[in-house]
Write an enzyme that holds these catalytic residues in place. Structure first.
Site, PDB file in Angstrom:
ATOM      1  N   ARG A  49       0.488  -1.471  -0.263  1.00 23.65           N
ATOM      2  CA  ARG A  49       1.409  -1.930   0.036  1.00 23.65           C
ATOM      3  C   ARG A  49       0.932  -3.317   0.040  1.00 23.65           C
ATOM      4  O   ARG A  49      -0.504  -3.763   0.726  1.00 23.65           O
ATOM      5  CB  ARG A  49       2.684  -1.609   0.527  1.00 23.65           C
ATOM      6  N   GLY A  50       2.143  -4.892  -0.398  1.00 24.11           N
ATOM      7  CA  GLY A  50       1.768  -5.951   0.165  1.00 24.11           C
ATOM      8  C   GLY A  50       1.074  -7.148  -1.155  1.00 24.11           C
ATOM      9  O   GLY A  50       0.283  -6.127  -1.924  1.00 24.11           O
ATOM     10  N   ALA A  51       1.508  -8.006  -1.440  1.00 26.27           N
ATOM     11  CA  ALA A  51       2.130  -8.282  -2.771  1.00 26.27           C
ATOM     12  C   ALA A  51      -0.013  -8.550  -3.009  1.00 26.27           C
ATOM     13  O   ALA A  51      -0.208  -8.596  -4.530  1.00 26.27           O
ATOM     14  CB  ALA A  51       2.392  -9.682  -2.504  1.00 26.27           C
ATOM     15  N   ARG A  86       6.625  -2.175  -9.134  1.00 28.24           N
ATOM     16  CA  ARG A  86       7.134  -2.457  -8.460  1.00 28.24           C
ATOM     17  C   ARG A  86       8.078  -4.158  -8.196  1.00 28.24           C
ATOM     18  O   ARG A  86       6.991  -5.628  -9.108  1.00 28.24           O
ATOM     19  CB  ARG A  86       6.665  -3.062  -6.698  1.00 28.24           C
ATOM     20  N   GLN A 187       6.319  -1.821   9.221  1.00 27.15           N
ATOM     21  CA  GLN A 187       5.216  -2.929   8.758  1.00 27.15           C
ATOM     22  C   GLN A 187       4.833  -3.324   9.936  1.00 27.15           C
ATOM     23  O   GLN A 187       3.343  -3.434  10.099  1.00 27.15           O
ATOM     24  CB  GLN A 187       5.331  -3.931   7.448  1.00 27.15           C
ATOM     25  N   ASP A 228       6.130 -12.763  -1.108  1.00 26.49           N
ATOM     26  CA  ASP A 228       5.703 -11.454  -2.502  1.00 26.49           C
ATOM     27  C   ASP A 228       6.155 -12.453  -3.519  1.00 26.49           C
ATOM     28  O   ASP A 228       5.067 -11.923  -4.870  1.00 26.49           O
ATOM     29  CB  ASP A 228       6.430 -10.612  -2.651  1.00 26.49           C
ATOM     30  N   ASN A 238       9.975 -12.756   0.156  1.00 24.51           N
ATOM     31  CA  ASN A 238       8.987 -12.170   1.461  1.00 24.51           C
ATOM     32  C   ASN A 238       9.771 -10.788   2.096  1.00 24.51           C
ATOM     33  O   ASN A 238      11.615 -11.154   1.528  1.00 24.51           O
ATOM     34  CB  ASN A 238       8.794 -12.839   2.313  1.00 24.51           C
ATOM     35  N   LYS A 239       9.404 -10.189   2.991  1.00 29.54           N
ATOM     36  CA  LYS A 239       9.894  -9.129   3.616  1.00 29.54           C
ATOM     37  C   LYS A 239      11.927  -9.279   4.215  1.00 29.54           C
ATOM     38  O   LYS A 239      11.483 -10.055   4.195  1.00 29.54           O
ATOM     39  CB  LYS A 239       8.835  -8.326   4.634  1.00 29.54           C
TER      40      LYS A 239
END
Lengths: 335, 335
Positions: A49-51, A86, A187, A228, A238-239
């Site tokens: 994960r992580g853009a 995603r 996370q 993101d 973002n998250k």
């Protein structure tokens, strides 16, 4: 060709592996990826994960598939599936698009492999540049809040927001990091805490709802997160919870920075309202993994991201430079 | 004497029991209290919690001890220990103080029992009045955010903040409740969700960091919480995260209400900065119960409460009436 290394992904010829981030911090287990389908499942389950990292991972998965002899038609269809794994992070679409163009150009498998490795190495270099561009914003004695994980586990390199923090620490600045645990998938509590320990950076783990209280006590004087997707007007996704952090910063006159590579900027998205927000499974909010604490029939809302408007951002720290509001208004994110 | 009933506590002669709130919502288990020490452990472990309820529970524990023949000296020492079980909620100190006076007045055990039952019944009645005073603030169609649990599980009666919500629902208003899960101990996700299901009130469970996003989408138009201590100037302490909710409400022009009985007001505390904030164990932030997800050596900050300044409050809904800012400035909380 030099083979790039990362703590989150390994790719050399047909050997593609990811560090299973769902098992961190207690287990460091590498997961072998054999097919594009494996990678899609790993992306959806947030094992990778992580853009920026999912962009790199997708490119590697397509190159692996080409090396294994997949036809051009099948590769293009795999690219489509990967791009949809995603919906919010645009890096995934952008990296898949680069691979798609190379596939359409009928590059041979070794050439496609080279493109993926280029994307991998480029992400490492982007992180270096972001970290250097962000370093001047961090001062000796800073107490910095971060949300989610925008580190070496979210990129192929040192990280974006955490890259800035690590570079400041390497420069000898005495800093302390407050780590939002980042419900529901934690996370921050699992991954950022793990990275801070590896980097020996002093940190304190908090629940997301404690940041405001700490700000009111004057114990946080700066916040930085990853992104993101960044829209042309500077709004960014973002998250989930990032927006609340930004509002709290505004209320307390604390600067709020976002750090990301240019691959996070989407010239096709004029503003944040147009960024699609992924909704995830209700079980993530009802508990964590097998610990399910809420009533089983509870109705749940589980957006994985939120949008922070440009007006709440003090600077956009990118690889090229750190942009100000007036840079954004001049249209630097238009192309 | 009529024996009052509650879904959270039972007290009749020497029989004292509490519903074990740590096991909710999955198990409804009653825990027999035999001694004041039992009650102190239950309060510290949050098996019985909620500012008004722990006041009632402490009074009942002292009366039970008296009925069992404990001497006046020993009762006074037990009263001291009870008052210190949790430092933030003032209701505990106030109810213990009432019992201490009765003990010092050499009331016999049956008379002490009667005082405890009076405190129990009074809390039920206070909740009724708060609910009625708060009802006019809730309109048909409201989407109301609440944080932590200020319901029947936090009082001897219908609840404070949730009392207002339940009364509005009973009045036929169509409302929807957004329930903050309330990390780290998840009183929202476990207890408020459970109460909303029992009361058949439509609700949606969210992580604490989702409330801001929902407000930005216009999906929340009101917020209401309980309080653990209200200072003379209207500042109040409540579960960690309440302050962030209030700041988010201000940013979005959403009214924020606090509901509590007069026993939550502390005339000895001029302002919120003087309210002691309980710090709890790090394991609560590193995970939940046996699910420990953070690095085992993580440094943690775990304040159980935060302070919301009066300027962020739209109205203080108490049993006597709903107070405005100008009432507070006139000094209504001074005595």
């Amino acid at each position: 060709m030099n083979h790039p290394t990362s703590i989150a992904i390994e790719f050399e010829n047909q050997n593609l592996q990811i560090l299973d981030q769902q098992l961190l911090p207690h287990k460091e287990t590498w997961l072998k990826i054999e097919t594009v389908k494996d990678m899609i499942l790993a992306i959806k389950a947030l094992k990778v994960r992580g853009a920026p990292l999912i962009g790199v991972a997708a490119a590697c998965a397509l190159a692996q598939s080409a090396l294994k002899g997949t036809s051009q038609t099948a590769l293009l269809s795999e690219a489509d599936e990967l791009a949809e794994a995603r919906p919010t992070a645009v890096n995934l679409m952008i990296c898949v698009e680069r691979m798609r163009k190379a596939i359409l150009d009928r590059l041979n498998p070794q050439e496609l492999y080279k493109v993926a490795i280029e994307i991998f190495i480029e992400d490492i270099n982007l992180c270096e540049k972001i970290s250097n561009n962000g370093n001047p914003f961090i001062k000796d004695g800073d107490n910095i809040l971060t949300h989610c994980n925008a580190g070496a586990l979210a990129t192929a390199g040192i990280g974006t927001a955490l890259g800035v923090i690590k570079r400041a620490h390497e420069s000898g600045k005495k800093i302390h990091v407050y780590v939002d645990e980042t419900r529901p998938l934690l996370q921050g509590g699992r991954l950022t805490a793990w990275e801070m320990e590896k980097a020996k950076i002093p940190y304190t783990l908090i629940s997301d709802n404690m940041a405001g209280h700490l700000m009111s006590l004057g114990k946080i004087n700066k916040a930085i997160t990853g992104a993101d997707r960044i829209a042309v007007n500077g709004d960014f996704a973002n998250k989930i919870g990032t927006y609340s952090v930004a509002v709290l910063c505004k209320h307390h006159n604390i600067p709020f920075y976002v750090a990301a590579p240019y691959t996070t900027v989407d010239p096709q998205t004029p503003n944040g309202k147009l960024i699609p927000i992924e909704q995830r499974h209700e079980s993530e909010v009802k508990g964590y993994g097998e610990a399910q604490w809420a009533p089983s029939k509870a109705n749940v809302y589980n957006p994985s991201f939120d949008v922070t408007p440009a007006e709440l951002v003090s600077a956009w720290i990118l690889d090229k430079k750190a942009y100000t509001k007036s840079d954004i208004e001049k249209g630097v994110f238009k192309c």
